[in-house]
Design an enzyme around this catalytic site. Structure first.
Site, PDB file in Angstrom:
ATOM      1  N   ASP A  37       2.451   1.970  -3.124  1.00 34.41           N
ATOM      2  CA  ASP A  37       2.569   2.389  -4.537  1.00 34.41           C
ATOM      3  C   ASP A  37       1.703   3.601  -4.855  1.00 34.41           C
ATOM      4  OD1 ASP A  37       0.187   0.861  -4.488  1.00 34.41           O
ATOM      5  OD2 ASP A  37       0.692  -0.326  -6.271  1.00 34.41           O
ATOM      6  N   ASP A  72       1.532  -4.145  -9.414  1.00 31.75           N
ATOM      7  CA  ASP A  72       1.318  -5.461 -10.015  1.00 31.75           C
ATOM      8  C   ASP A  72       1.770  -5.508 -11.471  1.00 31.75           C
ATOM      9  OD1 ASP A  72       0.128  -5.757  -7.586  1.00 31.75           O
ATOM     10  OD2 ASP A  72      -1.929  -5.778  -8.343  1.00 31.75           O
ATOM     11  N   GLY A  81      -4.409 -12.547  -4.289  1.00 33.98           N
ATOM     12  CA  GLY A  81      -3.440 -11.485  -4.020  1.00 33.98           C
ATOM     13  C   GLY A  81      -2.117 -11.712  -4.731  1.00 33.98           C
ATOM     14  N   LEU A  82      -2.115 -12.543  -5.773  1.00 33.70           N
ATOM     15  CA  LEU A  82      -0.868 -12.802  -6.522  1.00 33.70           C
ATOM     16  C   LEU A  82      -0.909 -12.150  -7.901  1.00 33.70           C
ATOM     17  CD1 LEU A  82      -0.271 -16.574  -5.601  1.00 33.70           C
ATOM     18  CD2 LEU A  82       0.694 -14.538  -4.515  1.00 33.70           C
ATOM     19  N   HIS A 114       0.826  -1.212   0.000  1.00 30.16           N
ATOM     20  CA  HIS A 114       0.000   0.000   0.000  1.00 30.16           C
ATOM     21  C   HIS A 114       0.864   1.269   0.000  1.00 30.16           C
ATOM     22  CE1 HIS A 114      -4.090  -1.733   0.345  1.00 30.16           C
ATOM     23  NE2 HIS A 114      -3.387  -2.768   0.727  1.00 30.16           N
ATOM     24  N   SER A 122      -3.332 -12.049 -10.308  1.00 25.69           N
ATOM     25  CA  SER A 122      -3.845 -12.829 -11.446  1.00 25.69           C
ATOM     26  C   SER A 122      -4.378 -11.894 -12.523  1.00 25.69           C
ATOM     27  CB  SER A 122      -4.940 -13.792 -10.978  1.00 25.69           C
ATOM     28  OG  SER A 122      -5.930 -13.093 -10.255  1.00 25.69           O
ATOM     29  N   SER A 123      -4.972 -10.772 -12.133  1.00 28.80           N
ATOM     30  CA  SER A 123      -5.531  -9.876 -13.155  1.00 28.80           C
ATOM     31  C   SER A 123      -4.429  -9.138 -13.906  1.00 28.80           C
ATOM     32  CB  SER A 123      -6.538  -8.900 -12.546  1.00 28.80           C
ATOM     33  OG  SER A 123      -6.019  -8.291 -11.407  1.00 28.80           O
TER      34      SER A 123
END
Ligand code: GLA
Length: 380
Positions: A37, A171, A123-124, A35, A126-127
């Protein structure tokens, strides 16, 4: 069937020809810098070997045809109809094409077939993995010369505007810019990056990634609420972003309420921890990193209040069974923890957490050992 073979055979069924190429982009774990970024701060993620993979090629009609091989679902839309408002998995693909077109890049009709082994909603990222794989495919397919960080920023915009999740750059930057064997230290204001060697095995360590199977979601309230509080605090303090707070005690004394003070304390201290991690890792002192992970977790739990009972129990159990450091990774409210352990210990620690979960009636977790992998690229 091998995932790439499955992808090609699905592609052939849909397009009656072979794909022009296959591209991938990985999920990530964030080692530290949570939190931070969207506060113009610092992050230190690494890419995983788990990836989204996209087979793609041009079409001769005016359609974008998207297929999710893992769900056996197809979504077709006219190229002229890419506007936001779409939901579900297709938004991650269409969103990237939309953002490219918005930026004036020449997007053409195409078939895109997707598969992914990044656990969903854990939380890895994926999107981001899907977005960045589509970005890699689109750039090659349409001959777009876009620098890696700009690709990440465009994919982030797709997530923010098209998907509607107010996330930062972590991400997508990780999914595109990471290198095998390294973490990526990123200054989220200047977009300067530093590859940080993480010779885990060489120094006798491994990192367990354990999915608590508590689903999380960013589109909904909590994430946006944390972000809004940080922005309000920055405005009160008269700084552009919380990254600019240099004297924490003076800043805290100027803030009106206890909740806001705690949120700010997390962000400012997390930035310090992330910079400290960079310094230590650069000196090769990996053994000194785990205490920073523990402090980070405590700060997320007590000050930022983004952990949940499954995540806290997983972290406590990991530490009680020999992990040197452990923390939740990603946006929070569920998802995964990482545990820094001596080589060969990850399996034992994962099993201990499974037993602890069973005792209190939590869902069975799943886990794997993380190896810092390469960012997005072309497979064939
Ligand atoms: C999610 C967001 C990121 C970042 C993290 C928290 O993963 O997508 O931008 O804010 O949460 O560090």
């Amino acid at each position: 069937m091998d995932p790439a073979e499955k992808l090609v055979s699905r592609y052939r069924e849909l397009a009656c020809s072979a794909p022009e190429g296959i591209w991938f982009a990985p999920g990530r774990v964030n080692l530290i810098g949570e939190h931070t970024d969207y506060n113009d701060g610092f992050v230190l993620p690494f890419a995983l070997e788990r990836r989204a993979v996209v087979a793609a090629g041009h079409r001769h009609d005016d359609l974008i045809v998207m297929h999710a091989a893992d769900l056996s679902e197809t979504v077709e839309l006219p190229l002229s109809d890419l506007s936001p408002g779409r939901e579900g998995w297709a938004a991650y693909l269409a969103g990237v094409l939309w953002v490219l077109r918005e930026e004036g890049y020449p997007i053409a009709p195409a078939t895109l077939v997707l598969t992914s082994n990044v656990p969903l909603g854990a939380g890895l990222s994926s999107s981001a993995a899907i977005e960045c794989a589509v970005m890699a495919a689109a750039c090659d397919l349409f001959g777009l010369d876009i620098a890696p960080m700009e690709r990440a920023r465009l994919a982030q915009r797709a997530e923010n505007v098209y998907v509607g999740a107010p996330t930062g750059i972590l991400d997508q930057a990780a999914s595109i810019l990471c290198h095998a064997g390294h973490g990526l230290f990123l200054d989220c204001r200047t977009f300067e990056t530093t590859d940080v060697p993480l010779p885990l095995r060489g120094q006798g360590f491994e990192i367990l990634v354990l999915d608590t199977r508590t689903p999380h979601s960013h589109v909904e309230g909590e994430y946006g609420e944390r972000r809004a509080t940080c922005e309000r605090a920055a405005a009160i303090l008269g700084v552009r972003a919380l990254r600019d707070v240099t004297d924490l005690d003076t800043a805290l004394a100027r803030l009106p309420d206890e909740l806001m003070r705690r949120r700010v304390r997390h962000v400012v201290s997390e930035n310090d921890r992330t910079c400290a991690a960079l310094k230590l890792a650069r000196k090769g002192r990996l053994a000194d990193l785990p205490p920073l992970l523990n402090e980070s977790h405590a700060s997320m739990r007590d000050d930022y209040e983004i952990t949940v009972p499954t995540v806290d129990l997983a972290v406590e159990t990991a530490l009680a069974h020999g992990a040197l450091g452990a923390r939740m990774t990603g946006g929070g409210f569920g998802g995964c923890i990482i545990a820094w352990c001596f080589s060969g210990q990850a399996e034992h620690i994962g099993s201990a957490i499974r037993e602890a979960f069973e005792k209190v009636g939590f869902q069975e977790p799943s886990w794997f050992t993380a190896v810092p992998a390469d960012g997005a690229g072309r497979l064939s």
